[in-house]
Design a protein around this motif. Structure first.
Motif, PDB file in Angstrom:
ATOM      1  N   THR A   1      84.365  65.075  81.157  1.00 13.78           N
ATOM      2  CA  THR A   1      85.258  63.937  81.348  1.00 13.78           C
ATOM      3  C   THR A   1      86.063  63.726  80.081  1.00 13.78           C
ATOM      4  O   THR A   1      85.509  63.599  78.989  1.00 13.78           O
ATOM      5  CB  THR A   1      84.457  62.656  81.664  1.00 13.78           C
ATOM      6  N   ILE A   2      87.375  63.714  80.234  1.00 18.15           N
ATOM      7  CA  ILE A   2      88.273  63.433  79.118  1.00 18.15           C
ATOM      8  C   ILE A   2      88.822  62.035  79.342  1.00 18.15           C
ATOM      9  O   ILE A   2      89.545  61.799  80.307  1.00 18.15           O
ATOM     10  CB  ILE A   2      89.416  64.457  79.050  1.00 18.15           C
TER      11      ILE A   2
ATOM     12  N   LYS B   1      82.857  71.616  73.689  1.00 13.94           N
ATOM     13  CA  LYS B   1      82.237  70.974  72.522  1.00 13.94           C
ATOM     14  C   LYS B   1      83.133  71.085  71.285  1.00 13.94           C
ATOM     15  O   LYS B   1      83.244  70.143  70.507  1.00 13.94           O
ATOM     16  CB  LYS B   1      80.868  71.600  72.252  1.00 13.94           C
ATOM     17  N   GLN B   2      83.794  72.244  71.122  1.00 12.17           N
ATOM     18  CA  GLN B   2      84.708  72.432  69.984  1.00 12.17           C
ATOM     19  C   GLN B   2      85.842  71.407  70.002  1.00 12.17           C
ATOM     20  O   GLN B   2      86.370  71.048  68.952  1.00 12.17           O
ATOM     21  CB  GLN B   2      85.302  73.839  70.000  1.00 12.17           C
ATOM     22  N   PHE B   3      86.216  70.951  71.183  1.00 12.62           N
ATOM     23  CA  PHE B   3      87.280  69.959  71.314  1.00 12.62           C
ATOM     24  C   PHE B   3      86.730  68.533  71.354  1.00 12.62           C
ATOM     25  O   PHE B   3      87.475  67.582  71.574  1.00 12.62           O
ATOM     26  CB  PHE B   3      88.109  70.235  72.577  1.00 12.62           C
ATOM     27  N   GLY B   4      85.422  68.394  71.182  1.00 12.48           N
ATOM     28  CA  GLY B   4      84.811  67.072  71.204  1.00 12.48           C
ATOM     29  C   GLY B   4      84.736  66.468  72.596  1.00 12.48           C
ATOM     30  O   GLY B   4      84.683  65.246  72.746  1.00 12.48           O
ATOM     31  N   ILE B   5      84.725  67.311  73.618  1.00 12.60           N
ATOM     32  CA  ILE B   5      84.675  66.846  75.002  1.00 12.60           C
ATOM     33  C   ILE B   5      83.241  66.960  75.507  1.00 12.60           C
ATOM     34  O   ILE B   5      82.700  68.063  75.593  1.00 12.60           O
ATOM     35  CB  ILE B   5      85.625  67.668  75.891  1.00 12.60           C
ATOM     36  N   PRO B   6      82.606  65.840  75.835  1.00  9.59           N
ATOM     37  CA  PRO B   6      81.228  65.901  76.342  1.00  9.59           C
ATOM     38  C   PRO B   6      81.189  66.541  77.726  1.00  9.59           C
ATOM     39  O   PRO B   6      82.107  66.392  78.521  1.00  9.59           O
ATOM     40  CB  PRO B   6      80.801  64.428  76.392  1.00  9.59           C
ATOM     41  N   SER B   7      80.107  67.261  77.982  1.00 12.00           N
ATOM     42  CA  SER B   7      79.956  67.897  79.293  1.00 12.00           C
ATOM     43  C   SER B   7      78.497  67.856  79.706  1.00 12.00           C
ATOM     44  O   SER B   7      77.612  67.580  78.896  1.00 12.00           O
ATOM     45  CB  SER B   7      80.447  69.350  79.239  1.00 12.00           C
ATOM     46  N   LYS B   8      78.280  68.107  80.988  1.00 10.71           N
ATOM     47  CA  LYS B   8      76.908  68.204  81.481  1.00 10.71           C
ATOM     48  C   LYS B   8      76.854  69.294  82.534  1.00 10.71           C
ATOM     49  O   LYS B   8      77.833  69.586  83.215  1.00 10.71           O
ATOM     50  CB  LYS B   8      76.405  66.877  82.034  1.00 10.71           C
ATOM     51  N   ARG B   9      75.684  69.902  82.647  1.00 10.73           N
ATOM     52  CA  ARG B   9      75.470  70.957  83.633  1.00 10.73           C
ATOM     53  C   ARG B   9      75.204  70.343  84.999  1.00 10.73           C
ATOM     54  O   ARG B   9      74.525  69.329  85.110  1.00 10.73           O
ATOM     55  CB  ARG B   9      74.291  71.824  83.229  1.00 10.73           C
ATOM     56  N   VAL B  10      75.743  71.004  86.029  1.00 14.51           N
ATOM     57  CA  VAL B  10      75.490  70.597  87.406  1.00 14.51           C
ATOM     58  C   VAL B  10      75.221  71.844  88.234  1.00 14.51           C
ATOM     59  O   VAL B  10      75.652  72.944  87.880  1.00 14.51           O
ATOM     60  CB  VAL B  10      76.673  69.809  88.008  1.00 14.51           C
ATOM     61  N   ALA B  11      74.521  71.647  89.320  1.00 17.01           N
ATOM     62  CA  ALA B  11      74.137  72.757  90.201  1.00 17.01           C
ATOM     63  C   ALA B  11      73.486  73.844  89.357  1.00 17.01           C
ATOM     64  O   ALA B  11      72.791  73.551  88.400  1.00 17.01           O
ATOM     65  CB  ALA B  11      75.345  73.258  90.981  1.00 17.01           C
ATOM     66  N   LYS B  12      73.713  75.084  89.685  1.00 18.96           N
ATOM     67  CA  LYS B  12      73.060  76.169  88.955  1.00 18.96           C
ATOM     68  C   LYS B  12      73.867  76.601  87.729  1.00 18.96           C
ATOM     69  O   LYS B  12      73.309  76.795  86.660  1.00 18.96           O
ATOM     70  CB  LYS B  12      72.837  77.357  89.894  1.00 18.96           C
ATOM     71  N   THR B  13      75.179  76.740  87.885  1.00 13.77           N
ATOM     72  CA  THR B  13      75.995  77.231  86.773  1.00 13.77           C
ATOM     73  C   THR B  13      77.261  76.403  86.565  1.00 13.77           C
ATOM     74  O   THR B  13      78.207  76.854  85.932  1.00 13.77           O
ATOM     75  CB  THR B  13      76.400  78.701  87.002  1.00 13.77           C
TER      76      THR B  13
END
Length: 110
Positions: A60-61, A43-55
């Motif tokens: 995607t850049i 997030k600090q780098f402005g890169i969106p992310s999403k959680r998958v599986a348990k952890t």
């Protein structure tokens, strides 16, 4: 800016990330704090992310041009074991002992 120059500029920050992860081990499939750390760093780098599986975390850049694609896969886990060893890492969590396993897979797609 070239990649090597940027990596050299980030050297101390990268070392701190490694130390943080090693000082706060979590057992396999219980890496909730590691997951949060990875999400916050992205997030600090402005890169969106999403959680998958348990952890897990997927990020995607997106580049600025068409062309080759590179996929990175990083797996982290800490495995508990009974024999203790001397380590230069100061472990801040109460796990008897741990082995840190990090695997990185790089796939270059054309």
């Amino acid at each position: 800016m070239d990649t090597k120059q940027r990596a050299n500029e980030m050297k101390e920050e990268l070392i701190e990330w490694r130390r943080h992860i090693h000082q706060n081990p979590e057992l396999g499939f219980e890496e909730v704090e590691t997951q949060k750390f990875v999400e916050e760093t992205l997030k600090q780098f402005g890169i969106p992310s999403k959680r998958v599986a348990k952890t897990g975390v997927i990020a995607t850049i997106q580049g600025n041009s068409d062309g080759k694609t590179v996929a990175l896969r990083l797996i982290w886990m800490h495995c508990q074991y009974k024999k203790t060893i001397n380590s230069y890492h100061i472990v801040l969590k109460d796990l008897e002992s741990h082995i840190c396993v990090v695997m990185m897979h790089i796939l270059r797609c054309f």
